[in-house]
Scaffold this motif. Structure first.
Motif, PDB file in Angstrom:
ATOM      1  N   ILE A  86       0.694  -1.069   0.051  1.00 26.92           N
ATOM      2  CA  ILE A  86       0.004  -0.060  -0.109  1.00 26.92           C
ATOM      3  C   ILE A  86       0.976   1.382  -0.131  1.00 26.92           C
ATOM      4  O   ILE A  86       1.854   1.390   0.848  1.00 26.92           O
ATOM      5  CB  ILE A  86      -1.002  -0.026   1.225  1.00 26.92           C
ATOM      6  CG1 ILE A  86      -2.037  -1.099   1.156  1.00 26.92           C
ATOM      7  CG2 ILE A  86      -1.651   1.299   1.374  1.00 26.92           C
ATOM      8  CD1 ILE A  86      -2.690  -1.339   2.421  1.00 26.92           C
ATOM      9  N   ASP A  87       0.640   2.076  -1.009  1.00 24.66           N
ATOM     10  CA  ASP A  87       1.184   3.383  -1.063  1.00 24.66           C
ATOM     11  C   ASP A  87       0.311   4.552  -0.901  1.00 24.66           C
ATOM     12  O   ASP A  87      -0.681   4.817  -1.715  1.00 24.66           O
ATOM     13  CB  ASP A  87       2.150   3.573  -2.306  1.00 24.66           C
ATOM     14  CG  ASP A  87       2.947   4.911  -2.426  1.00 24.66           C
ATOM     15  OD1 ASP A  87       2.712   5.636  -1.580  1.00 24.66           O
ATOM     16  OD2 ASP A  87       3.347   4.998  -3.496  1.00 24.66           O
ATOM     17  N   PHE A  88       0.271   5.011   0.357  1.00 27.43           N
ATOM     18  CA  PHE A  88      -0.898   6.043   0.633  1.00 27.43           C
ATOM     19  C   PHE A  88      -0.569   7.387  -0.090  1.00 27.43           C
ATOM     20  O   PHE A  88      -1.526   8.141  -0.430  1.00 27.43           O
ATOM     21  CB  PHE A  88      -0.815   6.470   2.327  1.00 27.43           C
ATOM     22  CG  PHE A  88      -1.562   5.102   2.956  1.00 27.43           C
ATOM     23  CD1 PHE A  88      -2.963   5.083   2.983  1.00 27.43           C
ATOM     24  CD2 PHE A  88      -0.651   4.366   3.937  1.00 27.43           C
ATOM     25  CE1 PHE A  88      -3.498   3.930   3.847  1.00 27.43           C
ATOM     26  CE2 PHE A  88      -1.255   3.401   4.568  1.00 27.43           C
ATOM     27  CZ  PHE A  88      -2.601   3.142   4.465  1.00 27.43           C
ATOM     28  N   ILE A 125      -2.005  10.362   2.689  1.00 27.34           N
ATOM     29  CA  ILE A 125      -1.709   9.553   4.358  1.00 27.34           C
ATOM     30  C   ILE A 125      -2.593  10.272   5.321  1.00 27.34           C
ATOM     31  O   ILE A 125      -2.945   9.788   6.103  1.00 27.34           O
ATOM     32  CB  ILE A 125      -0.381   9.361   4.422  1.00 27.34           C
ATOM     33  CG1 ILE A 125       0.128   8.736   5.738  1.00 27.34           C
ATOM     34  CG2 ILE A 125       0.574  10.863   4.373  1.00 27.34           C
ATOM     35  CD1 ILE A 125      -0.495   7.124   5.585  1.00 27.34           C
ATOM     36  N   MET A 159      -4.082  -1.960   8.770  1.00 25.55           N
ATOM     37  CA  MET A 159      -2.845  -2.229   9.300  1.00 25.55           C
ATOM     38  C   MET A 159      -3.152  -3.689  10.244  1.00 25.55           C
ATOM     39  O   MET A 159      -2.075  -4.550  10.043  1.00 25.55           O
ATOM     40  CB  MET A 159      -2.390  -1.452  10.348  1.00 25.55           C
ATOM     41  CG  MET A 159      -1.928   0.021   9.998  1.00 25.55           C
ATOM     42  SD  MET A 159      -0.784  -0.219   8.422  1.00 25.55           S
ATOM     43  CE  MET A 159       0.647  -1.363   9.401  1.00 25.55           C
ATOM     44  N   ILE A 210       3.923  -1.336   3.953  1.00 25.95           N
ATOM     45  CA  ILE A 210       3.430   0.222   3.589  1.00 25.95           C
ATOM     46  C   ILE A 210       4.682   0.918   2.879  1.00 25.95           C
ATOM     47  O   ILE A 210       5.873   0.651   3.616  1.00 25.95           O
ATOM     48  CB  ILE A 210       2.902   0.858   4.983  1.00 25.95           C
ATOM     49  CG1 ILE A 210       1.627   0.198   5.467  1.00 25.95           C
ATOM     50  CG2 ILE A 210       2.811   2.343   4.794  1.00 25.95           C
ATOM     51  CD1 ILE A 210       0.404   0.335   4.730  1.00 25.95           C
ATOM     52  N   THR A 211       4.561   1.507   2.178  1.00 26.07           N
ATOM     53  CA  THR A 211       5.721   2.216   1.865  1.00 26.07           C
ATOM     54  C   THR A 211       5.343   3.953   1.839  1.00 26.07           C
ATOM     55  O   THR A 211       4.370   4.306   1.261  1.00 26.07           O
ATOM     56  CB  THR A 211       5.950   1.877   0.118  1.00 26.07           C
ATOM     57  OG1 THR A 211       7.093   2.814  -0.534  1.00 26.07           O
ATOM     58  CG2 THR A 211       4.928   1.970  -0.987  1.00 26.07           C
ATOM     59  N   LEU A 245       7.488  -2.137   6.457  1.00 28.71           N
ATOM     60  CA  LEU A 245       7.427  -0.749   6.215  1.00 28.71           C
ATOM     61  C   LEU A 245       8.678  -0.439   5.485  1.00 28.71           C
ATOM     62  O   LEU A 245       9.962  -1.002   5.647  1.00 28.71           O
ATOM     63  CB  LEU A 245       7.354   0.106   7.620  1.00 28.71           C
ATOM     64  CG  LEU A 245       7.900   1.680   7.353  1.00 28.71           C
ATOM     65  CD1 LEU A 245       6.624   2.220   6.851  1.00 28.71           C
ATOM     66  CD2 LEU A 245       8.172   2.265   8.759  1.00 28.71           C
TER      67      LEU A 245
END
Length: 317
Positions: free
Chosen positions: A171-173, A177, A189, A195-196, A230
């Protein structure tokens, strides 16, 4: 060496890319507009874009097969997107006549920094019928963007992800974000996704979650709290990665920055390619760094390199 691992890039896990295919109208701006101004822009190009589209392009050029769920509508913008995808040999499993695709105006300042102004289209109109078309691969990888996870369809997509316990989500918010509600963030989560984040996004998350802004401390606290990997991208300083197996910093690849559009997306594409081949997170992030370094040295976000171009560029690395 990157060149050695690249030659061994062989897909072992299926990949699904969920998100948007839109139009990017890219223009040079000597400064960002201020209230009441009238500034002159210099148009660079009109490109197909969107986070998921850039990921799909990166995977395709690295020789990784992906199931692309990029909603395509009907209209002027959708026709441009569809025609360009066809020329690149990329197709989507989601097609609709309920509207046109979205578009955004990207302003690029002299130092290469970019600012987006976006107009939403069918890419955020997710529904149960579209979700039913997605593959349900137990060992699959799935890409999701913050643009969809902060749209009205977010609840639907998160519920789908919760129904796929064997899937690993990347997932790239992105810049959204700060807009993810705490309740939805907790549900995301709980699925233990990778997460990136970029440098600025990491600072936002650290403040939101009351964690240290020191990257090493942030990564350790992240693992302790969520038991989920992460990635923190730091431009010319490479990228940190944190997982239960290993933590560290993947090397950067020196380059001349022309514009940064699509760099984070293409990095995600490189990471997914590595993970799909069964690589460690460390090696996958290194590949992401190499792909992103190529993208920032070229114009537009859909310019990820082929495997052969990467081999040539980094044959001694």
């Amino acid at each position: 060496m990157l060149s050695d691992t690249l030659r061994k890039l062989r897909q072992q896990r299926p990949v699904t890319v969920i998100g948007s295919a839109v139009i990017d109208v890219i223009a040079d701006a000597y400064a960002l507009p201020w209230r009441g101004c009238d500034i002159e822009l210099q148009q660079q190009s009109v490109n197909i874009g969107g986070c998921a589209l850039n990921v799909a392009v990166a995977l395709k050029r690295l020789g990784i097969d992906a199931c692309n769920a990029l909603p395509l509508g009907q209209g002027v913008w959708a026709d441009i997107v569809r025609n360009n995808l066809s020329r690149q040999g990329i197709s989507s499993i989601i097609d609709t006549d309920k509207g046109d695709n979205g578009w955004c105006l990207a302003l690029v300042e002299p130092d290469g920094e970019r600012t987006f102004m976006s107009f939403t289209g069918v890419e955020n109109a997710w529904n149960d019928d579209w979700l039913a078309r997605l593959p349900r691969d137990a060992n699959g990888l799935v890409y999701l963007s913050g643009y969809q996870l902060t749209a009205p369809c977010a609840e639907l997509l998160i519920s789908w992800l919760e129904s796929m316990p064997g899937v690993t989500a990347l997932i790239d918010f992105g810049p959204r974000i700060a807009d993810v509600p705490a309740q939805l963030f907790a549900r995301i989560m709980a699925c233990q996704p990778i997460i990136t984040l970029n440098r600025q996004e990491a600072e936002i998350v650290a403040e939101q979650q009351q964690l240290s802004k020191d990257i090493s401390e942030l990564g350790k606290a992240w693992l302790a709290r969520w038991n989920a990997p992460l990635i923190v991208r730091q431009d010319k300083d490479g990228a940190w990665y944190f997982s239960a197996e290993k933590c560290g910093q993947a090397q950067a690849f020196p380059t001349t920055v022309v514009d940064t559009i699509g760099a984070g997306d293409s990095h995600a594409g490189g990471v997914l390619a590595g993970l799909s081949a069964g690589w460690s997170l460390a090696d996958a992030v290194t590949l992401g760094n190499a792909v992103a370094s190529w993208v920032v040295s070229h114009r537009g976000g859909d310019c990820a390199p082929s495997r052969e171009e990467l081999l040539l560029a980094h044959k001694h690395v």
